[in-house]
Design a protein around this motif. Structure first.
Motif: not given
Ligand code: SAH
Length: 468
Positions: A289-293, A312-315, A343-347, A361-364, A366-368
């Protein structure tokens, strides 16, 4: 070493005004490590060529360097006098500095005029070869023609040297083309001959400011140009400040973060640690979840115990990059069936992420926004409810070890919060009791005695089927 610039836009002799060098004369300038000469092998209304030849004095050059203990001939006998190295870039700056700055008092209207240009670099050292030359110049609109140079004409069996003969053709104002050469020649040479200091950032930003931020290889360019991580990070951070397109600015910020963490290769350690935890949990069907690239997905596909991966990622932009990275379109059918991106959001509650064995859910988080974390917890632990959930997030206590980071700056400008270890553990404990999970905590990266590790990881095991 030399570079020839030809304009074929009539009146081609305008090149003389733009470069501030008269076509009928040879101009010579002292550049410290030798002499630079500008002359025009050809000058007519249809075609005009200005050649910059730098005559390096190897003895002067060797005296400029730090005295090395080893008594070798290398300082005197090397490729520097002959190749289009970073020294050529310095000479370009000295000789064509006024043109690069966009000053042309005699004919100011010419400065921004797009000219048909041909740039010849007969001996170009290119680390990474033709591929890198293309990746650097093609996005800037040049046609690139490269041919390899044999190590020795007399002995074709010896193969090719590490030098290329390169011709770039494109349409550009002369000042822009000079900036491209000024920044990219040292990047290709990747062997700077003088100390890199703060002023180098300033030069890179000044010469690359307009086009560099949009260049797909901005990371390689800044990294190689500045060589040291700390400078590259600062340059990337400054570049992203000036960018209006927020997506692109975020990408450049991501790079700044990656550069910051690079010396530890923390990113890789994190991916390994999480992959180990997935395998220890038994693998199976995994949702990232929030898989980024898609870096982690790539890593997971190497694990035999992982039967299926959903990213899955929101972007959308991140997903497109993931698709490229994973080369989904070239994958064999069997492999292709193991992986999907959505594509999808964790919220938002989402049935598509139900029925998985493991969620990562790796490094995600903290973006919420903190206020939305409760929703995220309900979606993830209440609704999707996989047997194992693995969450990583920065440990803010560790930030004091990042010398380049201001005292209260986050590692990434999009981070809504960065937690201490106890804040993370409190959050995890609350989830555990609400949704029936037991959490264990593992450090990732080299732990500081007082600060703990750079990254913290919680592995949640579902104790019982969640009731909601
Ligand atoms: N897990 C990846 C990316 C981390 S960067 C890695 O470790 O390399 C954080 C990612 O979370 C970004 O790609 C961003 O688009 C995504 N993201 C942020 N808020 C999100 C949400 N609410 N739902 C899903 N993805 C989200």
């Amino acid at each position: 070493m030399l570079v020839s610039i030809t304009s074929t836009t009539p009146d081609a002799t305008d090149l003389g005004y733009l470069l501030h060098k008269h076509p009928d004369r040879v101009r010579s300038v002292n550049v410290g490590f030798g002499k630079a000469h500008v002359f025009y092998p050809e000058s007519g209304p249809e075609r005009c060529t200005a050649t910059l030849l730098v005559d390096v004095d190897p003895i002067a050059l060797s005296r400029r360097g730090r005295r090395s203990a080893a008594q070798t001939l290398e300082p005197y006998v090397n490729d520097r006098p002959y190749v289009a190295s970073s020294m050529l870039s310095v000479a370009l700056g000295r000789v064509y500095g006024t043109a690069m700055a966009g000053t042309c008092e005699a004919r100011p209207e010419l400065v921004d005029r797009e000219l048909e240009l041909e740039i010849e670099l007969p001996v170009l050292p290119a680390r990474g070869g033709e591929d890198v030359v293309r990746r650097l110049f093609e996005p800037l609109g040049y046609d690139v023609a490269c041919s390899a140079i044999a190590l020795d004409d007399q002995f074709p069996d010896w193969g090719d040297s590490r030098y290329l003969s390169v011709t770039l053709s494109g349409v550009s104002p002369i000042r822009r083309a000079l900036e491209h050469l000024y920044v990219l020649l040292p990047v290709l040479d990747d062997r700077k001959h003088y100390w890199i200091g703060e002023e180098e950032i300033e030069k890179l930003l000044r010469r690359g400011g307009d086009w560099l931020a949009a260049h797909p290889e901005v990371e390689i360019i800044t990294r190689r140009y500045l060589r040291f991580g700390s400078f590259a990070r600062e340059a990337l951070a400054q570049l992203s400040e000036g960018m209006e397109d927020t997506d692109a600015a975020d990408e450049v910020q991501d790079m700044a973060e990656a550069v910051l963490e690079k010396p530890l290769s923390l990113n890789e350690q994190r991916l390994h640690a999480v992959a180990d935890a997935v395998v220890a949990a038994g693998g199976g069907r995994v949702v990232d979840l929030g898989c980024g690239e898609g870096r982690f997905i790539e890593r997971l596909l190497a694990e035999a115990s992982v039967s299926h991966v959903l990213g899955m990622d929101v972007s959308i932009g991140a997903l497109e990059r993931a698709e490229k990275r994973l080369r989904l379109d070239e994958m064999s059918e069997r492999r292709r069936e193991r992986v999907a991106l959505i594509q999808g959001a964790l919220t938002y509650t989402d049935d598509r992420i139900q029925g998985f064995d493991v969620a990562t859910v790796i490094e995600v988080i903290e973006h919420v926004d903190v206020e939305r974390l409760d929703v995220l917890s309900r979606v993830l632990f209440g609704h999707a409810a996989p047997s194992t959930v693995i969450v990583t997030t920065p440990n803010v206590e560790y930030n004091v070890h990042f010398e380049q980071l201001g005292p209260s700056s986050p590692r990434h400008r999009d981070h809504r919060f960065e937690w201490t270890r106890s804040q993370f553990q409190e959050w995890a404990a609350a989830i555990g009791s609400e949704y029936g999970y037991r959490a264990e905590f593992l450090p990732i990266g080299p732990s500081g005695e007082v600060t703990g590790p750079p990254t913290q990881m919680a592995i949640f095991h579902r104790a019982q089927k969640a009731s909601s």
